[in-house]
Design a protein around this motif. Structure first.
Motif, PDB file in Angstrom:
ATOM      1  N   UNK A  96      44.147  -3.117  42.239  1.00  0.00           N
ATOM      2  CA  UNK A  96      45.189  -2.180  42.700  1.00  0.00           C
ATOM      3  C   UNK A  96      45.686  -1.253  41.587  1.00  0.00           C
ATOM      4  N   UNK A  97      45.050  -1.318  40.414  1.00  0.00           N
ATOM      5  CA  UNK A  97      45.422  -0.425  39.312  1.00  0.00           C
ATOM      6  C   UNK A  97      44.720   0.919  39.510  1.00  0.00           C
ATOM      7  N   UNK A  98      45.490   2.038  39.336  1.00  0.00           N
ATOM      8  CA  UNK A  98      44.915   3.362  39.594  1.00  0.00           C
ATOM      9  C   UNK A  98      44.483   4.083  38.331  1.00  0.00           C
ATOM     10  N   UNK A  99      45.211   3.817  37.213  1.00  0.00           N
ATOM     11  CA  UNK A  99      45.035   4.684  36.043  1.00  0.00           C
ATOM     12  C   UNK A  99      45.096   3.881  34.747  1.00  0.00           C
ATOM     13  N   UNK A 100      44.130   4.143  33.853  1.00  0.00           N
ATOM     14  CA  UNK A 100      44.154   3.555  32.510  1.00  0.00           C
ATOM     15  C   UNK A 100      44.111   4.726  31.544  1.00  0.00           C
ATOM     16  N   UNK A 109      48.047  13.274  30.643  1.00  0.00           N
ATOM     17  CA  UNK A 109      48.586  12.531  31.788  1.00  0.00           C
ATOM     18  C   UNK A 109      48.912  13.404  33.010  1.00  0.00           C
ATOM     19  N   UNK A 110      49.650  14.540  32.842  1.00  0.00           N
ATOM     20  CA  UNK A 110      49.968  15.329  34.046  1.00  0.00           C
ATOM     21  C   UNK A 110      48.708  15.780  34.786  1.00  0.00           C
ATOM     22  N   UNK A 111      47.680  16.214  34.024  1.00  0.00           N
ATOM     23  CA  UNK A 111      46.440  16.681  34.678  1.00  0.00           C
ATOM     24  C   UNK A 111      45.733  15.515  35.374  1.00  0.00           C
ATOM     25  N   UNK A 116      43.982  12.755  40.288  1.00  0.00           N
ATOM     26  CA  UNK A 116      43.945  11.576  41.154  1.00  0.00           C
ATOM     27  C   UNK A 116      44.470  11.898  42.541  1.00  0.00           C
ATOM     28  N   UNK A 117      45.531  12.729  42.556  1.00  0.00           N
ATOM     29  CA  UNK A 117      46.121  13.095  43.848  1.00  0.00           C
ATOM     30  C   UNK A 117      45.099  13.814  44.729  1.00  0.00           C
ATOM     31  N   UNK A 120      41.773  11.235  44.976  1.00  0.00           N
ATOM     32  CA  UNK A 120      42.038   9.875  45.441  1.00  0.00           C
ATOM     33  C   UNK A 120      41.262   8.822  44.649  1.00  0.00           C
ATOM     34  N   UNK A 121      40.657   9.269  43.525  1.00  0.00           N
ATOM     35  CA  UNK A 121      39.866   8.320  42.726  1.00  0.00           C
ATOM     36  C   UNK A 121      40.697   7.659  41.638  1.00  0.00           C
ATOM     37  N   UNK A 122      40.248   6.487  41.215  1.00  0.00           N
ATOM     38  CA  UNK A 122      40.899   5.806  40.082  1.00  0.00           C
ATOM     39  C   UNK A 122      40.363   6.433  38.789  1.00  0.00           C
ATOM     40  N   UNK A 123      41.224   6.454  37.736  1.00  0.00           N
ATOM     41  CA  UNK A 123      40.842   7.183  36.520  1.00  0.00           C
ATOM     42  C   UNK A 123      41.009   6.314  35.279  1.00  0.00           C
ATOM     43  N   UNK A 124      40.049   6.426  34.355  1.00  0.00           N
ATOM     44  CA  UNK A 124      40.175   5.770  33.049  1.00  0.00           C
ATOM     45  C   UNK A 124      39.860   6.800  31.971  1.00  0.00           C
ATOM     46  N   UNK A 125      40.803   7.046  31.071  1.00  0.00           N
ATOM     47  CA  UNK A 125      40.577   8.043  30.010  1.00  0.00           C
ATOM     48  C   UNK A 125      40.957   7.407  28.663  1.00  0.00           C
TER      49      UNK A 125
END
Ligand code: SAM
Ligand code: SF4
Length: 454
Positions: A96-100, A109-111, A116-117, A120-125
């Motif tokens: 259930x984690x969306x972002x790393x 972060x804002x981008x 993601x909005x 709808x994908x989960x993101x890791x950066x």
């Protein structure tokens, strides 16, 4: 449309400061801070992995917020050292984690939230930014409502102490150009800040790799010239790199406060060598002597680790001996915590948990007594306090800090916030001092420093 962000922060001052920067960045994307996770559209856990305990907190925090994802569709993210270290493994482990978001990726972060909005994908950066752009200031838009502020001057570390994860999760040392730092401090002063604490894992290394030729002591001199700023502090300096030039910065009256945080980690030469610290117990003690000759009233705090691999009773006694010789104003003491990927985690002579705990308790008991005695030395003196706000202990009281970084609680009102005022120290406690404004029943003793100095 306005959204709400809730951030939970674990760990060091660097992380606290990153949280401040994240909040300022998100303001520009119409996210306002909430202190109530239940109202949040975005929940971020900003973590530290220097020791195991804060690392574990990430997983328990994620567990606590799971229902907000399920019930309200909140976006859940992890930032900071654990994010940097674990990366995509965190996404695999926590469905259930969306972002790393890693330590160098904060400005993105804002981008990333926008991306993601849309997708709808989960993101890791978690990429490292060798250009150092991630260190750029995120300036406040409105008065910061605080008297003190952190300012990052460098980040990362090239020392690779054998116990420490920092070089792996924060990257190599990178300094910010002095002009950017000065502009940030000037802006903060315009916003009401009176005291800055210059942050870096090894501030003595400031300037390395910059186009301009500048050392930390020169940066201090330039910040000292900023009108409207009353006080300067910095943290942390490595004993090996503590130069004579920097020690001399304490010799003349200036905005630099008489306090230094100088972690020693161990009093045993054998352990210091295994830690790869690059100094001995004697050379550390010599630096302390020199600092006290240059600035007799300097308050000294440090970090120490007990139970490093191979630490025997004799080594531990050397640590206690160092503590008794220096008589630190305060100590941050930790049990050694093996960090995956560091050299010491592979050492075969690990110390039993029970022994670590016993040594920590012994050390902390000794230091508690020293701290109280050191605080008692301030009783009867008149001290300059920078008033920060209401006391955490009582709503009737105000609180401020001495130049030596001791918290003083005293009777007063909100009109004093941001002012430097003389306060008489009437009573010492283990973690703070009690004071009174001159004329409200306080008379100073013959030891009073302000009076003796005229
Ligand atoms: N750069 C500073 C120095 O070398 O003096 C220290 C910064 S470090 C992030 C903060 C403190 O965490 C260290 O001084 C050390 O006492 C503690 N620490 C770091 N790694 C640790 C570990 N693996 N186990 C226990 N304490 C640790
Ligand atoms: Fe970690 Fe400090 Fe050593 Fe760098 S100098 S590796 S931050 S303990």
């Amino acid at each position: 449309m306005e959204k709400r962000v809730y951030i939970e922060t674990y760990g060091c001052q660097m992380n606290e400061h990153d949280t401040e920067r994240i909040l300022r960045l998100l303001e520009g994307s119409h996210y306002l801070e909430t202190k109530d996770a239940q109202e949040a559209d975005f929940i971020l856990i900003n973590t530290c992995s220097v020791r195991e305990k804060p690392e574990h907190k990430v997983y328990s925090a994620l567990g606590r917020f799971k229902w907000l994802k399920e019930k309200k569709g909140a976006v859940i993210g992890v930032a900071g050292c654990v994010a940097q270290q674990e990366g995509v493994r965190l996404l695999d482990r926590v469905p259930y984690l969306d972002l790393v978001i890693g330590t160098h990726a904060i400005p993105m972060l804002p981008q990333l939230l926008q991306k993601m909005e849309v997708s709808g994908e989960r993101v890791c950066e978690t990429g490292f930014d060798s250009a150092g752009d991630y260190l750029k200031a995120v300036l406040p838009r409105a008065p910061v409502g605080k008297v003190r502020s952190y300012v990052t001057i460098m980040q990362g570390c090239d020392h690779f102490c054998s116990f420490c994860i920092v070089p792996y999760v924060r990257g190599r040392e990178q300094s910010r150009p002095s002009r950017e730092i000065i502009e940030e401090v000037e802006r903060l002063v315009e916003m009401g800040v009176k005291e800055v604490c210059l942050l870096g894992q090894n501030v003595n290394g400031y300037g390395k790799g910059l186009k301009e030729e500048i050392r930390f002591s020169e940066l201090l001199r330039r910040i000292n010239n900023i009108d409207g700023l009353d006080r300067i502090r910095f943290t942390t300096s490595h004993p090996r790199d503590l130069s004579d030039e920097l020690m001399q910065a304490y010799s003349n009256p200036s905005k630099l406060c008489e306090h230094i945080h100088l972690p020693f980690q161990s009093g045993s030469d054998k352990i210091l060598q295994a830690m790869h610290r690059g100094y001995t117990k004697d050379s550390y003690l010599e630096k302390i002597d020199r600092l006290r000759k240059i600035c007799p009233l300097i308050s000294i705090t440090a970090d120490v680790i007990v139970g490093f691999p191979g630490e025997g009773e004799k080594d531990f006694e050397e640590t206690l001996d160092l503590i008794q010789k220096v008589r630190f104003d305060d100590l941050f003491s930790f049990k050694y915590s093996p960090r995956k990927g560091t050299r010491a985690a592979q050492f075969t002579d690990q110390v039993e948990e029970k022994v670590k705990q016993e040594r920590l308790s012994v050390l902390q008991k000794i230091q508690r007594e020293i701290t109280l005695q050191k605080n008692q030395e301030w009783e009867g003196r008149l001290e300059e306090i920078l008033v920060e706000g209401r006391s955490k202990q009582s709503l009737q009281d105000m609180a401020g800090r001495t130049r030596s970084n001791k918290i003083v609680n005293f009777e007063g009102d909100l009109s004093l916030v941001g002012k430097l005022i003389p306060v008489g120290i009437t009573k010492a406690y283990p973690h703070s001092l009690r004071g009174g404004i001159l004329g409200s029943g306080f008379t100073c003793s013959p030891q009073c420093l302000l009076c003796r100095n005229g």
